[in-house]
Design an enzyme around this catalytic site. Structure first.
Site, PDB file in Angstrom:
ATOM      1  N   ASP A  35     -21.087 102.330 -26.189  1.00  0.00           N
ATOM      2  CA  ASP A  35     -21.376 103.064 -24.956  1.00  0.00           C
ATOM      3  C   ASP A  35     -20.102 103.793 -24.574  1.00  0.00           C
ATOM      4  O   ASP A  35     -19.105 103.176 -24.213  1.00  0.00           O
ATOM      5  CB  ASP A  35     -21.804 102.093 -23.853  1.00  0.00           C
ATOM      6  CG  ASP A  35     -22.169 102.796 -22.555  1.00  0.00           C
ATOM      7  OD1 ASP A  35     -21.778 103.965 -22.364  1.00  0.00           O
ATOM      8  OD2 ASP A  35     -22.832 102.169 -21.706  1.00  0.00           O
ATOM      9  N   LYS A  46     -17.890 120.419 -18.215  1.00  0.00           N
ATOM     10  CA  LYS A  46     -17.644 121.246 -19.393  1.00  0.00           C
ATOM     11  C   LYS A  46     -16.464 122.196 -19.166  1.00  0.00           C
ATOM     12  O   LYS A  46     -15.718 122.494 -20.117  1.00  0.00           O
ATOM     13  CB  LYS A  46     -18.913 122.012 -19.778  1.00  0.00           C
ATOM     14  CG  LYS A  46     -20.017 121.095 -20.306  1.00  0.00           C
ATOM     15  CD  LYS A  46     -19.540 120.275 -21.525  1.00  0.00           C
ATOM     16  CE  LYS A  46     -20.631 119.441 -22.136  1.00  0.00           C
ATOM     17  NZ  LYS A  46     -20.184 118.709 -23.345  1.00  0.00           N
ATOM     18  N   SER A  62     -19.733 123.637 -24.240  1.00  0.00           N
ATOM     19  CA  SER A  62     -20.940 124.373 -23.853  1.00  0.00           C
ATOM     20  C   SER A  62     -20.530 125.728 -23.282  1.00  0.00           C
ATOM     21  O   SER A  62     -19.431 125.877 -22.749  1.00  0.00           O
ATOM     22  CB  SER A  62     -21.727 123.594 -22.792  1.00  0.00           C
ATOM     23  OG  SER A  62     -22.761 124.390 -22.235  1.00  0.00           O
ATOM     24  N   TYR A 102     -22.661 119.128 -14.170  1.00  0.00           N
ATOM     25  CA  TYR A 102     -22.503 119.332 -15.609  1.00  0.00           C
ATOM     26  C   TYR A 102     -21.534 120.469 -15.947  1.00  0.00           C
ATOM     27  O   TYR A 102     -20.623 120.267 -16.773  1.00  0.00           O
ATOM     28  CB  TYR A 102     -23.866 119.569 -16.256  1.00  0.00           C
ATOM     29  CG  TYR A 102     -23.838 119.775 -17.744  1.00  0.00           C
ATOM     30  CD1 TYR A 102     -23.664 118.702 -18.611  1.00  0.00           C
ATOM     31  CD2 TYR A 102     -23.979 121.052 -18.288  1.00  0.00           C
ATOM     32  CE1 TYR A 102     -23.655 118.886 -19.989  1.00  0.00           C
ATOM     33  CE2 TYR A 102     -23.961 121.244 -19.661  1.00  0.00           C
ATOM     34  CZ  TYR A 102     -23.803 120.164 -20.509  1.00  0.00           C
ATOM     35  OH  TYR A 102     -23.772 120.351 -21.874  1.00  0.00           O
TER      36      TYR A 102
END
Length: 246
Positions: free
Chosen positions: A64, A165, A146, A161
């Site tokens: 994890d 990034k 991304s 998010y």
């Protein structure tokens, strides 16, 4: 890729999507590949999707990425079994939909994204660097970033998010300087895809006319940056599907 034959690659988030495609590509290219994932059985199942020779060198460790103890245990196991890490592919990443930054009681969801996309990436990079430095290996660290780490689209569901990034974009440059100042020739690369057909993408976006990449397109990019000569560092590589509006 010849110089990486028989070398050890560690891939995070290896159970599906981009991670699984990268695991298969690196194994078929002759590397010893260790896939980290919580769903370790799915990594093990990838042996049926590579050549017979590659299957012998494809391994899985349950991890994890939000738990430092799991990361440290995984790197210890890799060192004990294979000698250390020569290539690290930081692929693990998540996004959480259906909330905004202002949604009440969203703290746990936001923290999960940050811990996975930023802190997990940093801790894995640290351990990979220590392994490479200890053995005087000019290795390579690759972050699967991304396009939203460079420009934020006007979608409310992206919430935290893009910030994570953007953090990966900044970390790539910071690591480049720190690796240089540490007097190494270890490379670091950010690969920033647009929309990719993975489990994280709603099914409605995978059909019709929506421009979308396949996970194998990103795996090909990983092979490309790894295959560059030792003097060449691809610092940032952006990959978009033709016609993408984002």
């Amino acid at each position: 890729m010849d110089r990486w034959t028989g070398k050890v690659a560690l891939v995070t988030g290896a159970s599906s999507g981009i991670g699984a495609a990268v695991v298969k590509a690196l194994a078929n290219a002759g590397m010893i590949v260790v896939g980290l994932a919580r769903r370790v059985e799915r990594v093990e199942a990838l042996r049926t999707e590579v050549t017979e020779l590659a299957a012998k060198h494809l391994h899985a460790i349950r991890c994890d990425i939000t738990k430092e103890e799991d990361i440290l245990a995984a790197f210890r196991e890799v060192e004990q079994r294979f000698g250390g890490v020569d290539v690290l592919i930081n692929n693990a990443g998540i996004a959480v939909g259906d909330i905004t930054l202002f949604t009440p009681e969203n703290t746990a969801q936001l923290r999960q994204v940050v811990d996975t996309n930023v802190l997990g990436l940093v801790l894995c990079s640290r351990e990979a660097f220590l392994s490479m430095k200890k053995r005087s290996i000019d290795g390579h660290i690759v972050h699967i970033n991304s396009v939203v780490g460079h420009s934020v689209p006007a979608f409310a569901s992206f919430n935290i998010y893009p910030a994570t990034k953007y953090g990966v974009t900044a970390l790539t440059e910071t690591m480049r300087h720190e690796l240089r100042m540490a007097d190494t020739k270890i490379k670091v690369t950010s690969i920033s895809p647009g929309l990719v057909k993975t489990e994280a993408i709603p099914d409605a976006m995978k059909v019709g006319q929506t421009p979308i990449l396949e996970p194998e397109d990103i795996a090909d990019a990983v092979l490309y940056v790894l295959a560059t000569p030792p003097r060449v560092q691809v610092h940032e590589l952006t990959i978009r599907p033709v016609g993408e509006m984002m």
